[in-house]
Scaffold this active site. Structure first.
Site, PDB file in Angstrom:
ATOM      1  CD  GLN A   1      -0.889   1.844  18.766  1.00  0.00           C
ATOM      2  OE1 GLN A   1      -0.547   1.840  19.931  1.00  0.00           O
ATOM      3  NE2 GLN A   1      -1.531   0.828  18.205  1.00  0.00           N
TER       4      GLN A   1
ATOM      5  CE1 TYR B   1      -3.895   2.244   0.657  1.00  0.00           C
ATOM      6  CE2 TYR B   1      -2.581   3.163   2.435  1.00  0.00           C
ATOM      7  CZ  TYR B   1      -3.685   3.220   1.614  1.00  0.00           C
ATOM      8  OH  TYR B   1      -4.574   4.260   1.744  1.00  0.00           O
TER       9      TYR B   1
END
Ligand code: NAD
Ligand code: UDP
Length: 308
Positions: free
Chosen positions: A207, A143
């Site tokens: 994160q 991707y």
């Protein structure tokens, strides 16, 4: 205008089509229905200015149009990693074919690129002149590198053939019509919470991501298409949240006691992400307006209706 939207049956594409048809344009929605659904565009099926073409962008296409929004590509890690070679082909061949079409008909071409071109960024927040930190052999590369080469092709078409290009680097976008099983964090958390299941947090949840509501994003895409800006432009919401903060907000908004299950962090999962949107603010006079809680409430309402 006669406008082609590839990936138009998907999440962002279908919201974009709503806006374009609402403004009176003729819209051709091209999609192979890999992650898109007919339900997303069902409201327009009988509209005289709406046309649907089931087509895979890895095959060439020839239709006369004035603008092309090129969104066709699976966006969720679960789907783009399910057949990574197909994802690379979709990014490269799909973008090549749509750029050839744009060049032939002198149409303006907008590429839906991504914050993933910055990979696991070493610069924070990410401005457009940051070149990124991408693992070209990892599981996200199909991707990330696919979108990077799509940008390269887009700029080479401009330099070689003077193709009229726009490049949007889209950061995490969410809203109604996300597939409930598409594996992205917002759709996962909302589906899990509504079903009374634990939220799955990958890693320790420290994160970060920045979440843009879909109506803000669509407004940005249209502003970029209408602008003179030939540079890549970040489109995203600069509000930055840890995944644990997102989990807590979803828990609170759904209003049920829901636990959290920690799962391993996927390989190459970016540690932090936040757009520097100065360029979009200056050149497009664009910035997001929908706060996370408000956007999540609307998304939860949509999921509640669909999950029954
Ligand atoms: P989505 O998966 O809902 O939509 C993608 C659409 O493209 C689907 O309708 C799918 O069926 C179609 N498609 C996929 N491969 C195709 C092919 N080979 N030929 C024809 N159609 C094909 O995803 P989305 O979130 O709406 O993303 C749309 C675009 O925006 C993608 O290009 C994605 O990379 C980009 N983007 C999205 C986000 C986000 O957070 N949603 C972030 C960055 C970039
Ligand atoms: N994530 C998570 N639980 C989930 C799905 C995702 O903790 O059920 C995490 C994922 O590891 C990543 C972040 O949420 O750190 C955003 O993931 P998503 O797949 O939505 O988008 P991307 O990683 O492409 O930004």
């Amino acid at each position: 205008m006669r406008i082609l939207v590839t990936g138009g049956a998907g999440f962002i594409g279908s919201h974009l089509i709503d806006r374009l048809l609402g403004e009176g344009h003729e819209v051709i929605c091209l999609d192979n229905l890999y992650t898109g659904t007919r339900a997303n565009i069902a409201a327009w099926q009988q509209h005289p200015l709406f046309h649907f073409m089931e087509h895979d962008v890895i095959e060439p296409i020839d239709i006369a149009v004035e603008q092309i929004y090129h969104l066709a590509c699976p966006a969720s890690p679960v789907h783009y990693q399910a057949d990574p070679i197909k994802t690379v082909k979709t990014s490269f061949l799909g973008t090549l074919h749509l750029l050839e079409l744009a060049t032939k008909y002198k149409a303006r071409f907008l590429l839906a690129s991504t914050s993933e071109v910055y990979g696991d960024p070493l610069v924070h927040p990410q401005p457009e002149d940051y070149w990124g930190n991408v693992n070209c052999t990892g599981i996200r590369a199909c991707y990330d590198e696919g979108k990077r080469v799509a940008e390269t092709l887009t700029f080479d078409f401009h330099r070689q053939y003077k193709t009229d290009i726009r490049v949007a680097r889209i950061f995490n976008t969410y809203g109604p019509r996300m597939l409930e099983n598409d594996g992205r964090v917002v759709s996962n958390f909302i589906s899990q919470a509504l079903r009374g299941k634990d939220l799955t947090v990958y890693g320790d949840g420290s994160q970060t991501r920045s979440f843009c509501y879909v109506s803000d994003l669509v407004r940005g895409l249209i502003a970029l298409m209408q602008s003179d800006c030939l540079l890549p432009v970040n489109l995203g919401n600069p509000g930055e949240y840890t995944i644990l903060e997102l989990a807590a907000t979803v828990q609170e908004l759904v209003g049920k006691p829901i636990g959290i299950t920690f799962r391993p962090l996927p390989q190459d999962d970016p540690q932090r992400r936040r757009p520097d949107i100065s360029r979009a603010q200056q050149l497009l006079n664009w910035q997001p307006t929908v706060p996370l809680r408000e956007g999540l409430q609307k998304t939860i309402a949509d999921f509640r209706q669909r999950l029954g």
